[in-house]
Scaffold this motif. Sequence first.
Motif, PDB file in Angstrom:
ATOM      1  N   GLY A   1      -3.489  -0.156   1.816  1.00 32.08           N
ATOM      2  CA  GLY A   1      -3.886  -1.585   1.361  1.00 32.08           C
ATOM      3  C   GLY A   1      -3.374  -2.603   2.284  1.00 32.08           C
ATOM      4  O   GLY A   1      -4.017  -3.764   2.675  1.00 32.08           O
ATOM      5  N   THR A   2      -2.052  -2.258   3.010  1.00 31.00           N
ATOM      6  CA  THR A   2      -1.703  -3.210   3.767  1.00 31.00           C
ATOM      7  C   THR A   2      -2.349  -3.248   5.190  1.00 31.00           C
ATOM      8  O   THR A   2      -2.132  -4.435   5.874  1.00 31.00           O
ATOM      9  CB  THR A   2       0.097  -2.817   4.133  1.00 31.00           C
TER      10      THR A   2
ATOM     11  N   ASP B   1       2.352   6.318  -2.969  1.00 31.31           N
ATOM     12  CA  ASP B   1       1.795   6.731  -4.215  1.00 31.31           C
ATOM     13  C   ASP B   1       2.356   7.804  -4.851  1.00 31.31           C
ATOM     14  O   ASP B   1       2.536   7.931  -6.145  1.00 31.31           O
ATOM     15  CB  ASP B   1       0.109   6.991  -3.780  1.00 31.31           C
TER      16      ASP B   1
ATOM     17  N   LYS C   1       7.305   4.003   6.946  1.00 31.85           N
ATOM     18  CA  LYS C   1       7.117   4.891   5.743  1.00 31.85           C
ATOM     19  C   LYS C   1       7.204   6.484   5.767  1.00 31.85           C
ATOM     20  O   LYS C   1       7.729   7.040   4.666  1.00 31.85           O
ATOM     21  CB  LYS C   1       5.496   4.506   5.511  1.00 31.85           C
TER      22      LYS C   1
ATOM     23  N   GLN D   1      -8.172   3.606  -3.898  1.00 34.80           N
ATOM     24  CA  GLN D   1      -7.285   3.090  -2.961  1.00 34.80           C
ATOM     25  C   GLN D   1      -7.425   4.208  -1.552  1.00 34.80           C
ATOM     26  O   GLN D   1      -7.504   5.367  -1.996  1.00 34.80           O
ATOM     27  CB  GLN D   1      -6.165   2.780  -3.248  1.00 34.80           C
TER      28      GLN D   1
ATOM     29  N   ASP E   1       8.902   1.848  -4.160  1.00 34.94           N
ATOM     30  CA  ASP E   1       7.976   1.522  -3.143  1.00 34.94           C
ATOM     31  C   ASP E   1       6.505   1.419  -3.446  1.00 34.94           C
ATOM     32  O   ASP E   1       6.237   2.535  -3.703  1.00 34.94           O
ATOM     33  CB  ASP E   1       8.331   2.294  -1.593  1.00 34.94           C
ATOM     34  N   LYS E   2       6.017   0.325  -3.591  1.00 34.37           N
ATOM     35  CA  LYS E   2       4.662   0.212  -4.077  1.00 34.37           C
ATOM     36  C   LYS E   2       3.603   0.995  -3.170  1.00 34.37           C
ATOM     37  O   LYS E   2       2.437   1.016  -3.636  1.00 34.37           O
ATOM     38  CB  LYS E   2       4.475  -1.158  -4.449  1.00 34.37           C
ATOM     39  N   GLU E   3       3.999   1.025  -1.891  1.00 37.22           N
ATOM     40  CA  GLU E   3       3.054   1.476  -1.202  1.00 37.22           C
ATOM     41  C   GLU E   3       3.052   2.748  -0.885  1.00 37.22           C
ATOM     42  O   GLU E   3       2.190   3.474  -0.320  1.00 37.22           O
ATOM     43  CB  GLU E   3       3.286   0.831   0.283  1.00 37.22           C
TER      44      GLU E   3
ATOM     45  N   ILE F   1       0.713   7.636   1.192  1.00 34.81           N
ATOM     46  CA  ILE F   1       0.871   6.370   1.475  1.00 34.81           C
ATOM     47  C   ILE F   1      -0.266   5.298   1.414  1.00 34.81           C
ATOM     48  O   ILE F   1      -1.422   5.688   1.634  1.00 34.81           O
ATOM     49  CB  ILE F   1       1.362   5.957   3.059  1.00 34.81           C
ATOM     50  N   LEU F   2      -0.256   4.255   0.534  1.00 31.88           N
ATOM     51  CA  LEU F   2      -1.281   3.466   0.054  1.00 31.88           C
ATOM     52  C   LEU F   2      -1.716   2.628   1.758  1.00 31.88           C
ATOM     53  O   LEU F   2      -0.754   1.975   1.954  1.00 31.88           O
ATOM     54  CB  LEU F   2      -1.311   2.610  -1.062  1.00 31.88           C
TER      55      LEU F   2
ATOM     56  N   TRP G   1       4.983   0.474  11.113  1.00 30.12           N
ATOM     57  CA  TRP G   1       5.035   0.455   9.558  1.00 30.12           C
ATOM     58  C   TRP G   1       4.793   1.976   9.461  1.00 30.12           C
ATOM     59  O   TRP G   1       5.712   2.301   8.272  1.00 30.12           O
ATOM     60  CB  TRP G   1       3.774  -0.412   9.168  1.00 30.12           C
TER      61      TRP G   1
END
Length: 235
Positions: free
Chosen positions: A134-135, A53, A18, A107, A49-51, A131-132, A14
């Motif tokens: 949260g995943t 920032d 990204k 975050q 892409d919501k991941e 890159i957030l 992942w």
Amino acid sequence: KGEVAQQSDLIDGWLQVKGRTAVAAANLLQTVDDTTGVRREMMSLMGTDKEIDDLVNGNENGVFMGWKAGEITGQIDPRVRPWYKDAKAAGKLIFTNAYQSATGDKQIVVSAAVPYYDSQGKFRGAICEDILLGTLKDRVAQVKYRGAGEALIIEKATGKVLAASDAKETFTDISNNAVLKDRFAEMAASGQGRFTIEKNGMPEMFVYTTVNSTGWIIGMAVPESVVYAELQAMK
């Protein structure tokens, strides 16, 4: 151990996916003369892409431009930023230590940074992609052995818990974890392994491994009664 290793590989994959956005932006900047101009449009590669920032470009002339941040040249010097210096020194895609964003939701973010060069191979600047993370919460929720177990992801360089089955542990220091604090040095040194811990008076097996891209340690604790259930049944 297989369940932990599988999630480690998934997280590593992942991150690499990204990071491709930053790599693509760096490759694009190597094909154009961007030494004086500010090209915000190139940072639009982050798309929807919501991941991600933000995606920013900093160069040796002090130019600093982000897709979301916009023109910030003169406000912040990219050349003194740790991600810029680390990417320049490494000469390849790197991932920074995680940090909490300055926005209200706080975050957790990790930056992917990539250097780019001119046609003679001279360093010109670097791309930084935020890159957030949260995943990672979803990842730790999937680390189970026969439906049981609790997991966490620890940043080896800082001892920060990036994600955990117990959400209250997120971005706390591993030194606050009464069960694992005395084991962290061993985990950081060996990178992978297993040992027995005790939780609520019951023995548990803790298994861990390392994410290649970042050095993060991902581990899972499972009650020994679950681990050895089949053996007990056979007996």
